[in-house]
Design an enzyme around this catalytic site. Structure first.
Site, PDB file in Angstrom:
ATOM      1  N   ASP A 278      17.913  16.894  70.609  1.00  0.00           N
ATOM      2  CA  ASP A 278      17.193  17.993  69.976  1.00  0.00           C
ATOM      3  C   ASP A 278      17.406  19.252  70.822  1.00  0.00           C
ATOM      4  O   ASP A 278      18.140  19.218  71.814  1.00  0.00           O
ATOM      5  CB  ASP A 278      15.716  17.645  69.796  1.00  0.00           C
ATOM      6  CG  ASP A 278      15.011  17.416  71.109  1.00  0.00           C
ATOM      7  OD1 ASP A 278      15.638  17.607  72.174  1.00  0.00           O
ATOM      8  OD2 ASP A 278      13.835  17.043  71.097  1.00  0.00           O
TER       9      ASP A 278
ATOM     10  N   GLY B 297      13.146  23.070  71.202  1.00  0.00           N
ATOM     11  CA  GLY B 297      12.196  23.904  70.457  1.00  0.00           C
ATOM     12  C   GLY B 297      10.871  23.203  70.211  1.00  0.00           C
ATOM     13  O   GLY B 297       9.802  23.791  70.401  1.00  0.00           O
ATOM     14  N   PHE B 298      10.935  21.931  69.833  1.00  0.00           N
ATOM     15  CA  PHE B 298       9.697  21.214  69.539  1.00  0.00           C
ATOM     16  C   PHE B 298       8.869  20.994  70.806  1.00  0.00           C
ATOM     17  O   PHE B 298       7.636  21.081  70.772  1.00  0.00           O
ATOM     18  CB  PHE B 298       9.984  19.872  68.853  1.00  0.00           C
ATOM     19  CG  PHE B 298       8.726  19.182  68.412  1.00  0.00           C
ATOM     20  CD1 PHE B 298       8.078  19.562  67.241  1.00  0.00           C
ATOM     21  CD2 PHE B 298       8.150  18.170  69.180  1.00  0.00           C
ATOM     22  CE1 PHE B 298       6.892  18.950  66.845  1.00  0.00           C
ATOM     23  CE2 PHE B 298       6.969  17.553  68.787  1.00  0.00           C
ATOM     24  CZ  PHE B 298       6.343  17.942  67.615  1.00  0.00           C
TER      25      PHE B 298
ATOM     26  N   GLN C  18      13.400  26.098  59.067  1.00  0.00           N
ATOM     27  CA  GLN C  18      11.967  26.287  59.321  1.00  0.00           C
ATOM     28  C   GLN C  18      11.355  26.932  58.071  1.00  0.00           C
ATOM     29  O   GLN C  18      11.852  26.712  56.980  1.00  0.00           O
ATOM     30  CB  GLN C  18      11.755  27.113  60.594  1.00  0.00           C
ATOM     31  CG  GLN C  18      12.100  26.356  61.887  1.00  0.00           C
ATOM     32  CD  GLN C  18      11.119  25.225  62.208  1.00  0.00           C
ATOM     33  OE1 GLN C  18      10.036  25.116  61.628  1.00  0.00           O
ATOM     34  NE2 GLN C  18      11.528  24.346  63.120  1.00  0.00           N
TER      35      GLN C  18
ATOM     36  N   GLY D  87       9.663  21.609  61.849  1.00  0.00           N
ATOM     37  CA  GLY D  87       8.337  22.152  61.612  1.00  0.00           C
ATOM     38  C   GLY D  87       7.434  21.231  60.816  1.00  0.00           C
ATOM     39  O   GLY D  87       6.387  21.652  60.320  1.00  0.00           O
TER      40      GLY D  87
ATOM     41  N   ASP E 276      13.825  10.494  63.023  1.00  0.00           N
ATOM     42  CA  ASP E 276      13.544  10.008  64.380  1.00  0.00           C
ATOM     43  C   ASP E 276      12.057  10.108  64.599  1.00  0.00           C
ATOM     44  O   ASP E 276      11.379  10.924  63.957  1.00  0.00           O
ATOM     45  CB  ASP E 276      14.233  10.881  65.440  1.00  0.00           C
ATOM     46  CG  ASP E 276      13.421  12.137  65.716  1.00  0.00           C
ATOM     47  OD1 ASP E 276      13.451  13.049  64.883  1.00  0.00           O
ATOM     48  OD2 ASP E 276      12.709  12.188  66.739  1.00  0.00           O
TER      49      ASP E 276
ATOM     50  N   CYS F 136       9.816 -11.883  60.433  1.00  0.00           N
ATOM     51  CA  CYS F 136      10.539 -10.861  61.193  1.00  0.00           C
ATOM     52  C   CYS F 136      11.652 -11.509  62.012  1.00  0.00           C
ATOM     53  O   CYS F 136      11.466 -12.575  62.593  1.00  0.00           O
ATOM     54  CB  CYS F 136       9.566 -10.109  62.090  1.00  0.00           C
ATOM     55  SG  CYS F 136      10.363  -8.829  63.077  1.00  0.00           S
TER      56      CYS F 136
ATOM     57  N   CYS G 260      13.105 -10.111  64.663  1.00  0.00           N
ATOM     58  CA  CYS G 260      13.253  -9.485  65.986  1.00  0.00           C
ATOM     59  C   CYS G 260      13.079 -10.516  67.095  1.00  0.00           C
ATOM     60  O   CYS G 260      12.491 -11.577  66.898  1.00  0.00           O
ATOM     61  CB  CYS G 260      12.273  -8.317  66.163  1.00  0.00           C
ATOM     62  SG  CYS G 260      10.617  -8.772  66.699  1.00  0.00           S
TER      63      CYS G 260
ATOM     64  N   CYS H   5       9.336 -11.562  67.689  1.00  0.00           N
ATOM     65  CA  CYS H   5       8.736 -12.483  66.721  1.00  0.00           C
ATOM     66  C   CYS H   5       9.374 -13.871  66.777  1.00  0.00           C
ATOM     67  O   CYS H   5       8.730 -14.862  66.457  1.00  0.00           O
ATOM     68  CB  CYS H   5       8.804 -11.902  65.313  1.00  0.00           C
ATOM     69  SG  CYS H   5       7.610 -10.559  65.099  1.00  0.00           S
TER      70      CYS H   5
ATOM     71  N   HIS I  19       9.746  -5.033  68.588  1.00  0.00           N
ATOM     72  CA  HIS I  19       9.292  -5.334  67.224  1.00  0.00           C
ATOM     73  C   HIS I  19       9.181  -4.074  66.380  1.00  0.00           C
ATOM     74  O   HIS I  19       9.662  -4.035  65.237  1.00  0.00           O
ATOM     75  CB  HIS I  19       7.953  -6.072  67.242  1.00  0.00           C
ATOM     76  CG  HIS I  19       7.381  -6.228  65.860  1.00  0.00           C
ATOM     77  ND1 HIS I  19       7.823  -7.198  64.989  1.00  0.00           N
ATOM     78  CD2 HIS I  19       6.464  -5.495  65.172  1.00  0.00           C
ATOM     79  CE1 HIS I  19       7.196  -7.070  63.832  1.00  0.00           C
ATOM     80  NE2 HIS I  19       6.358  -6.046  63.920  1.00  0.00           N
TER      81      HIS I  19
END
Lengths: 369, 369
Positions: free
Chosen positions: A91, A94-95, A187, A214, A264, A302, A304, A307, A333
Site C-alpha cells: 500500500d 496513506g491509510f 477516493q 476510503g 485485503d 474445514c 485447514c 481443523c 484457520h
C-alpha cells in the site's frame, strides 16, 4: 514485467479473471492476507502456500519506519528479505497516516505527521511513497492518497479528492521500477459525483490497476457498498479492481457482486490474536466457557491445518493461557476460511451460481450464535 | 508398557543408550524441549518432529491449573489433547512450587501455596501430583519432591531430603497408570552425604528411572557438577538418569561426561523470545545493531529451518518489531542447536572421541563475542 489481467468471464457484474505476475499467476477474485511488517503475523511463507494464499499485502509506512526501505533493498527486495516467493502488493502509507497519526498537517506537497513508534516528525510525499515502494520491490505498488474520514463535508472531500489525483500523477511520474505495477486509488468519500470524478480522472492517468480506497473508515455497510458502486462502473474492464481493507466474509460477497477482483484485510489475523474464529455460521470466540470440553475442530468440514489437527478445547486452552501457538492456529484457520470462500466464489461465477451461493452463505452466516 | 532402557556402550562414565517408550524409541543422551502448557512455545508438533526432537517435557503444576487434568483426561490424555505423537515426560510440580510460589508452607502432608495466576490457595501432595500425572497420561512421571534452595543449612537440607524420600514412597504407592513410568528424584542440596543418602534410599524404592533435582537454583557450576557426581555413582546402570532443568550447551557436555542420559530446559525457547540465539561460538543477541544489515543465517552450517531460510537481518527486524514469528524462528534454531549437539555427543561416545569433542566444543564456544 508488469502484471497482466485477463477477464475470463462475467456473471452479471462479478468477474472471474487471471492475474499474471512475476511470482506466478493467480485467479481472481482473491483475498490477500496482510503481512504488515514483512510477515503475516506468526506465520511462515510455507504456511501461506499450504493454505493456497496466492498474494499478500505489506505496508509501506511500517516498512519505511522499520527496518527502512534501504535495508530491504540491500537484502534484494521484500521477497528475498522475508523469503516469500509469491506476489506482494504494497500500500502507499496513506491509510496508516489516516489511522495511526493522531495529528497531521496535510499540504499540497505531502503530509507531516508523527511516527506512531517514537513520535518523530515524518514527512511523506507522493514521490517518497513511490520511491520507498520502488525499493521494496513489491509486485504491485499503490499511489499515495489521502484517506478521507467519514463523515466529511462535501467541500473537504472535494478538495482532498482533487489533491489525491494530483498526487497520483506526481507519484506516477517518479515511478521507475520496471518489474513493479502501479495502481491508482479512487477516493471521493461518500459522495457519488466525487467518486465518479475520482474514477474518471484516475483512469485518465492510465494505471495498471485501480483501487477503491476510503472504505472501512467507520461508515455503515450501505454507504460502503455505495462507494464501490459509484466508482466501479467507470473503471476499465481490462484492469484489476482492488477494494482496500475489506475482509468481512459477507463484504467479500458484496464486493465481488459489484465487480471487485482483489481484497485485503487484517481481520483474520487480528481476530485470531483475540481468540476469534470465522465459521460458516458466523464468528465464534474460543474464550467462551462452552468450548472448554469441546473436543471437536472449529469446523468439521474445514480443510485447514488447524481443523485437521486440533480441537476447540485445545485452542481455547492456548488462547486462555496467552500461548502464541493459539493465535497462530487461529490465524491459519481464519485466513484459510477467507481463501476458501473466494475459491467457492470463483467456482460459483464459473458455474453461474453466484447468486445462489451468496444467498446460501449469508443465510447460514447470519445464523451465528 | 513401561519404558525400557538399554545401555549400548560407555565411554568412561558417559553413556550411549536406547530408551523404548510407547511413542517410539530414542537414543540417549538426549535433550528434551519444554512444553510447559501442552505446547512448546510458538511451535507445532510437526516442527518438533522436523528438528528431530524425540521427547518433550510438560509441566504438571501448570496443567493442573490450566486447563486442569480432568480436561486433558477427557481429551484422551496429553498426547491427544495437544496432538503430539512422541513421548512426553511430566515433572511433579515440586520445582514450580519452589520457583513460582512466593510463600509456601511445607508440611509432612504436602505443600500449601498460592497460585501464581490468581493467588488462590493450593495444596499439592505427593499423592495428588501422581494422580494428576496419571490423568495427564504422560509416558514418564516424576515423584513429588521439595526442591531445596541454595544455599540451605545442613539441617534444613537433611530434613527436606528425608521427607522427599517419604513423599516418593507415598507417590509410588498411589501410582496406577500401567502405561506410565515413574522416576524418583534425588535431592540432598549441596551436601555430599545427603546426595549419597538420597540416591541410595530412592534407589531402594525401585523406580523406572532417576532424576537429579535441586540443580539450577542459583548455585555455581562447580557445585552443580558436584551435585551430579555425589549422587550418580549410586544409581543403577540399567535405568535412565535425568538431570532436571539443565540446558546450557556446556552443561550438557558436563552432564553427559558424568553419566547423565536426559536433560530438559526452557532456555532455548526463553532465550528465543528475548532475541537470543545459540551459536557454536557462543550466544548472540539478534537485537544488536551489528546484525541490522547482516544478510547471512545465524549459523552457516546449521541445518535448521530458520538458518536454511532466513537472515540475521530479517530475524532482527522481526524481534525489534515484537513480531512473534521472530521468537518462533529463534526457538526452532535454539532447540535444533541443542538437539544437534546431543546427536554429535552420541556420535562421539560411539567413536570414543567424546573428550576431544567436548574440548573442541568448549574452546570454540568460549570464543563467543
Amino acid at each position: 514485467m508488469k502484471i497482466k489481467y485477463e477477464l475470463i468471464k462475467n456473471y452479471k457484474k462479478a468477474r472471474l479473471g487471471k492475474l499474471k505476475t512475476n511470482y506466478g499467476t493467480f485467479d481472481t477474485p482473491i483475498f490477500m492476507p496482510v503481512g504488515t511488517l514483512a510477515n503475516v503475523k506468526t506465520l511462515t511463507p510455507e504456511e501461506l502456500y499450504d493454505m493456497h494464499s496466492a498474494v499478500i499485502l505489506s505496508n509501506t509506512y511500517h516498512l519505511w519506519l522499520r527496518p527502512g526501505e534501504d535495508i530491504v533493498d540491500k537484502a534484494g527486495g521484500l521477497h528475498k528479505f522475508m523469503n516469500y516467493n509469491g506476489p506482494i502488493l504494497t500500500d502507499s502509507g496513506g491509510f496508516q497516516v489516516f489511522s495511526l497519526a493522531k495529528k497531521k498537517d496535510i499540504t499540497e506537497e505531502g503530509v507531516i505527521f508523527k511516527s506512531h513508534i517514537d513520535g518523530k516528525k515524518l514527512f511523506l510525499t507522493p514521490e517518497l511513497s513511490i520511491q520507498i515502494q520502488n525499493k521494496l520491490d513489491s509486485d504491485i505498488a499503490m499511489s499515495f492518497d489521502e484517506c478521507i474520514p467519514y463523515p466529511a463535508s462535501y467541500e473537504y472531500a472535494k478538495a482532498s479528492t482533487e489533491r489525491t489525483i494530483r498526487w497520483a500523477k506526481r507519484g506516477k511520474e517518479v515511478h521507475n521500477n520496471p518489474n513493479q505495477s502501479l495502481f491508482g486509488i479512487i477516493q471521493g468519500g461518500e459522495y457519488q459525483d466525487l467518486r465518479e470524478y475520482s474514477a474518471k480522472e484516475t483512469v485518465k492517468l492510465d494505471f495498471d490497476g485501480y483501487s477503491i480506497g476510503g472504505t472501512s473508515v467507520g461508515e455503515d455497510k450501505v454507504t460502503m457498498y455505495n462507494m464501490i458502486d459509484y466508482a466501479i462502473k467507470y473503471l476499465p474492464i481490462d484492469k484489476p479492481r482492488y477494494l482496500m481493507g475489506v475482509g468481512e466474509p459477507i463484504d467479500l460477497l458484496e464486493g465481488v457482486e459489484r465487480g471487485v477482483d482483489m481484497f485485503d484485510c487484517v481481520l483474520p489475523t487480528r481476530l485470531a490474536r483475540h481468540g476469534n474464529a470465522f465459521t460458516r455460521k458466523g464468528r465464534i470466540n474460543l474464550k467462551n466457557l462452552k468450548y472448554k470440553e469441546d473436543f471437536t475442530p472449529i469446523e468439521d468440514n474445514c480443510d485447514c491445518y488447524t481443523c485437521k489437527n486440533y480441537t476447540k478445547a485445545y485452542i481455547r486452552h492456548l488462547i486462555t493461557c496467552d500461548e502464541m501457538l493459539g493465535g497462530r492456529l487461529l490465524s491459519i484457520h481464519n485466513i484459510r476460511f477467507l481463501i476458501k470462500e473466494m475459491e467457492e466464489i470463483r467456482e460459483s461465477i464459473k458455474n453461474d451460481t453466484f447468486d445462489e451461493y451468496k444467498e446460501q452463505f449469508i443465510k447460514q452466516y447470519k445464523n451465528s450464535d
